[in-house]
Design a protein around this motif. Structure first.
Motif, PDB file in Angstrom:
ATOM      1  N   ARG A  57      57.049  58.911 -87.041  1.00  0.00           N
ATOM      2  CA  ARG A  57      57.271  58.161 -85.819  1.00  0.00           C
ATOM      3  C   ARG A  57      56.236  57.064 -85.772  1.00  0.00           C
ATOM      4  NH1 ARG A  57      55.333  60.944 -80.928  1.00  0.00           N
ATOM      5  NH2 ARG A  57      54.080  59.193 -80.393  1.00  0.00           N
ATOM      6  N   LYS A  58      56.680  55.844 -85.762  1.00  0.00           N
ATOM      7  CA  LYS A  58      55.761  54.719 -85.661  1.00  0.00           C
ATOM      8  C   LYS A  58      55.453  54.482 -84.188  1.00  0.00           C
ATOM      9  CE  LYS A  58      55.579  53.265 -89.939  1.00  0.00           C
ATOM     10  NZ  LYS A  58      54.386  53.154 -90.689  1.00  0.00           N
ATOM     11  N   ARG A  59      54.196  54.494 -83.837  1.00  0.00           N
ATOM     12  CA  ARG A  59      53.820  54.211 -82.465  1.00  0.00           C
ATOM     13  C   ARG A  59      53.372  52.764 -82.422  1.00  0.00           C
ATOM     14  NH1 ARG A  59      50.136  58.616 -79.941  1.00  0.00           N
ATOM     15  NH2 ARG A  59      50.810  57.564 -78.105  1.00  0.00           N
ATOM     16  N   LEU A  60      53.961  52.035 -81.532  1.00  0.00           N
ATOM     17  CA  LEU A  60      53.721  50.600 -81.479  1.00  0.00           C
ATOM     18  C   LEU A  60      52.871  50.256 -80.263  1.00  0.00           C
ATOM     19  CD1 LEU A  60      57.355  49.523 -82.323  1.00  0.00           C
ATOM     20  CD2 LEU A  60      55.433  49.768 -83.872  1.00  0.00           C
ATOM     21  N   HIS A  61      51.647  50.784 -80.203  1.00  0.00           N
ATOM     22  CA  HIS A  61      50.807  50.490 -79.062  1.00  0.00           C
ATOM     23  C   HIS A  61      49.496  49.854 -79.510  1.00  0.00           C
ATOM     24  CE1 HIS A  61      49.860  54.677 -80.178  1.00  0.00           C
ATOM     25  NE2 HIS A  61      48.633  54.304 -79.945  1.00  0.00           N
ATOM     26  N   THR A  62      48.782  49.336 -78.544  1.00  0.00           N
ATOM     27  CA  THR A  62      47.495  48.696 -78.815  1.00  0.00           C
ATOM     28  C   THR A  62      46.445  49.312 -77.915  1.00  0.00           C
ATOM     29  OG1 THR A  62      47.935  46.969 -77.193  1.00  0.00           O
ATOM     30  CG2 THR A  62      48.566  46.490 -79.465  1.00  0.00           C
ATOM     31  N   CYS A  63      45.209  49.143 -78.307  1.00  0.00           N
ATOM     32  CA  CYS A  63      44.090  49.638 -77.508  1.00  0.00           C
ATOM     33  C   CYS A  63      43.942  48.751 -76.271  1.00  0.00           C
ATOM     34  CB  CYS A  63      42.807  49.606 -78.340  1.00  0.00           C
ATOM     35  SG  CYS A  63      41.335  50.092 -77.410  1.00  0.00           S
ATOM     36  N   PRO A  64      43.893  49.346 -75.066  1.00  0.00           N
ATOM     37  CA  PRO A  64      43.761  48.536 -73.858  1.00  0.00           C
ATOM     38  C   PRO A  64      42.375  47.907 -73.706  1.00  0.00           C
ATOM     39  CG  PRO A  64      43.728  50.860 -73.297  1.00  0.00           C
ATOM     40  CD  PRO A  64      44.025  50.772 -74.758  1.00  0.00           C
ATOM     41  N   VAL A  65      41.383  48.420 -74.416  1.00  0.00           N
ATOM     42  CA  VAL A  65      40.027  47.897 -74.289  1.00  0.00           C
ATOM     43  C   VAL A  65      39.815  46.673 -75.178  1.00  0.00           C
ATOM     44  CG1 VAL A  65      37.572  48.433 -74.592  1.00  0.00           C
ATOM     45  CG2 VAL A  65      39.113  50.153 -73.646  1.00  0.00           C
ATOM     46  N   CYS A  66      40.142  46.811 -76.475  1.00  0.00           N
ATOM     47  CA  CYS A  66      39.875  45.711 -77.404  1.00  0.00           C
ATOM     48  C   CYS A  66      41.130  44.971 -77.854  1.00  0.00           C
ATOM     49  CB  CYS A  66      39.113  46.209 -78.633  1.00  0.00           C
ATOM     50  SG  CYS A  66      40.075  47.302 -79.698  1.00  0.00           S
ATOM     51  N   GLY A  67      42.317  45.522 -77.547  1.00  0.00           N
ATOM     52  CA  GLY A  67      43.562  44.863 -77.905  1.00  0.00           C
ATOM     53  C   GLY A  67      43.995  45.057 -79.350  1.00  0.00           C
ATOM     54  N   MET A  68      43.319  45.924 -80.075  1.00  0.00           N
ATOM     55  CA  MET A  68      43.658  46.138 -81.480  1.00  0.00           C
ATOM     56  C   MET A  68      44.939  46.962 -81.595  1.00  0.00           C
ATOM     57  SD  MET A  68      41.338  47.830 -84.401  1.00  0.00           S
ATOM     58  CE  MET A  68      41.964  48.113 -86.023  1.00  0.00           C
ATOM     59  N   ALA A  69      45.836  46.551 -82.485  1.00  0.00           N
ATOM     60  CA  ALA A  69      47.070  47.293 -82.745  1.00  0.00           C
ATOM     61  C   ALA A  69      46.814  48.308 -83.849  1.00  0.00           C
ATOM     62  CB  ALA A  69      48.177  46.333 -83.166  1.00  0.00           C
ATOM     63  N   TYR A  70      47.574  49.405 -83.812  1.00  0.00           N
ATOM     64  CA  TYR A  70      47.415  50.434 -84.837  1.00  0.00           C
ATOM     65  C   TYR A  70      47.740  49.870 -86.222  1.00  0.00           C
ATOM     66  CZ  TYR A  70      47.699  54.717 -87.457  1.00  0.00           C
ATOM     67  OH  TYR A  70      47.497  55.685 -88.406  1.00  0.00           O
ATOM     68  N   SER A  71      48.675  48.945 -86.272  1.00  0.00           N
ATOM     69  CA  SER A  71      49.029  48.338 -87.563  1.00  0.00           C
ATOM     70  C   SER A  71      47.828  47.637 -88.192  1.00  0.00           C
ATOM     71  CB  SER A  71      50.188  47.357 -87.398  1.00  0.00           C
ATOM     72  OG  SER A  71      49.833  46.332 -86.491  1.00  0.00           O
ATOM     73  N   GLU A  72      46.925  47.117 -87.357  1.00  0.00           N
ATOM     74  CA  GLU A  72      45.697  46.476 -87.864  1.00  0.00           C
ATOM     75  C   GLU A  72      44.790  47.521 -88.515  1.00  0.00           C
ATOM     76  OE1 GLU A  72      43.074  43.239 -88.541  1.00  0.00           O
ATOM     77  OE2 GLU A  72      45.184  43.332 -87.992  1.00  0.00           O
ATOM     78  N   PHE A  73      44.694  48.717 -87.898  1.00  0.00           N
ATOM     79  CA  PHE A  73      43.921  49.793 -88.513  1.00  0.00           C
ATOM     80  C   PHE A  73      44.527  50.181 -89.858  1.00  0.00           C
ATOM     81  CE2 PHE A  73      43.866  54.361 -89.409  1.00  0.00           C
ATOM     82  CZ  PHE A  73      42.528  54.512 -89.724  1.00  0.00           C
ATOM     83  N   GLU A  74      45.874  50.296 -89.896  1.00  0.00           N
ATOM     84  CA  GLU A  74      46.535  50.643 -91.155  1.00  0.00           C
ATOM     85  C   GLU A  74      46.232  49.625 -92.246  1.00  0.00           C
ATOM     86  OE1 GLU A  74      50.575  50.969 -89.642  1.00  0.00           O
ATOM     87  OE2 GLU A  74      50.526  53.112 -90.135  1.00  0.00           O
ATOM     88  N   ARG A  75      46.129  48.351 -91.848  1.00  0.00           N
ATOM     89  CA  ARG A  75      45.876  47.280 -92.820  1.00  0.00           C
ATOM     90  C   ARG A  75      44.423  47.256 -93.280  1.00  0.00           C
ATOM     91  NH1 ARG A  75      44.259  42.203 -92.953  1.00  0.00           N
ATOM     92  NH2 ARG A  75      43.931  41.971 -90.733  1.00  0.00           N
ATOM     93  N   THR A  76      43.472  47.448 -92.334  1.00  0.00           N
ATOM     94  CA  THR A  76      42.051  47.281 -92.662  1.00  0.00           C
ATOM     95  C   THR A  76      41.288  48.588 -92.827  1.00  0.00           C
ATOM     96  OG1 THR A  76      41.365  47.213 -90.342  1.00  0.00           O
ATOM     97  CG2 THR A  76      41.974  45.108 -91.374  1.00  0.00           C
ATOM     98  N   GLY A  77      41.755  49.656 -92.166  1.00  0.00           N
ATOM     99  CA  GLY A  77      41.011  50.913 -92.188  1.00  0.00           C
ATOM    100  C   GLY A  77      39.866  50.932 -91.199  1.00  0.00           C
ATOM    101  N   LEU A  78      39.786  49.939 -90.325  1.00  0.00           N
ATOM    102  CA  LEU A  78      38.715  49.840 -89.340  1.00  0.00           C
ATOM    103  C   LEU A  78      39.287  49.855 -87.937  1.00  0.00           C
ATOM    104  CD1 LEU A  78      36.700  46.949 -91.031  1.00  0.00           C
ATOM    105  CD2 LEU A  78      36.180  49.389 -91.118  1.00  0.00           C
TER     106      LEU A  78
END
Length: 162
Positions: A57-78
């Protein structure tokens, strides 16, 4: 199998969502899945995962504090901030479990080696007890419960301390 939501279309996606501390699975058609969880980013990987018995299940949400999307974590690991750990907890736990072996921090402060071993044993036994109860193996669960009582008595008596 028909979609459990609209009961009209053929179910092509299986999604697991947390409900009252337990995961509940839903068989959904593509349109109901998109309505509930957003558009499907990588349909090919989801279809392959479903065929291999590993529905995702792909969750398409972002962090409300910093605005980072989960896809960005998947891409960078950070992760972007400390709040990301809470926001993306469900997705991060498999990574943590694979890397660390466990998802609970036992800690070392104030415990000597004997106490640490008893604490780890107790934690492991509690996990085994939960699994035995889930599997309906009540005789095994009773034996594990007896072992848990023994470990707790040893901890209460001060065994393992210097």
């Amino acid at each position: 199998m028909l979609c459990q939501r609209c009961k009209k279309n053929q179910a092509t996606m299986i999604s697991q969502v947390p409900l009252n501390g337990e995961k509940v699975g839903y068989a959904l058609c593509a349109s109901c899945y998109a309505e509930m969880f957003g558009s499907i980013n990588s349909a090919n990987s989801d279809i392959m995962a479903g065929l291999l018995g590993q529905p995702q299940r792909k969750r398409l949400h972002t962090c409300p504090v910093c605005g980072m999307a989960y896809s960005e974590f998947e891409r960078t690991g950070l992760l972007g901030c400390a709040a990301c750990y809470d926001v993306f907890k469900e997705e991060l736990m498999p990574y943590v479990r694979r890397i660390q072996g466990k998802t609970e921090h036992v800690g070392k402060v104030g415990l000597n080696v004997g106490e640490q071993e008893l604490t780890r044993t107790l934690s492991r036994l509690q996990e085994e007890l939960e699994q035995a109860v889930r599997d309906g193996k009540y005789a095994v669960a009773a034996r594990i419960n007896d072992r848990i009582s023994d470990v707790r008595k040893r901890m209460a008596s001060g065994e393992g301390k210097k």
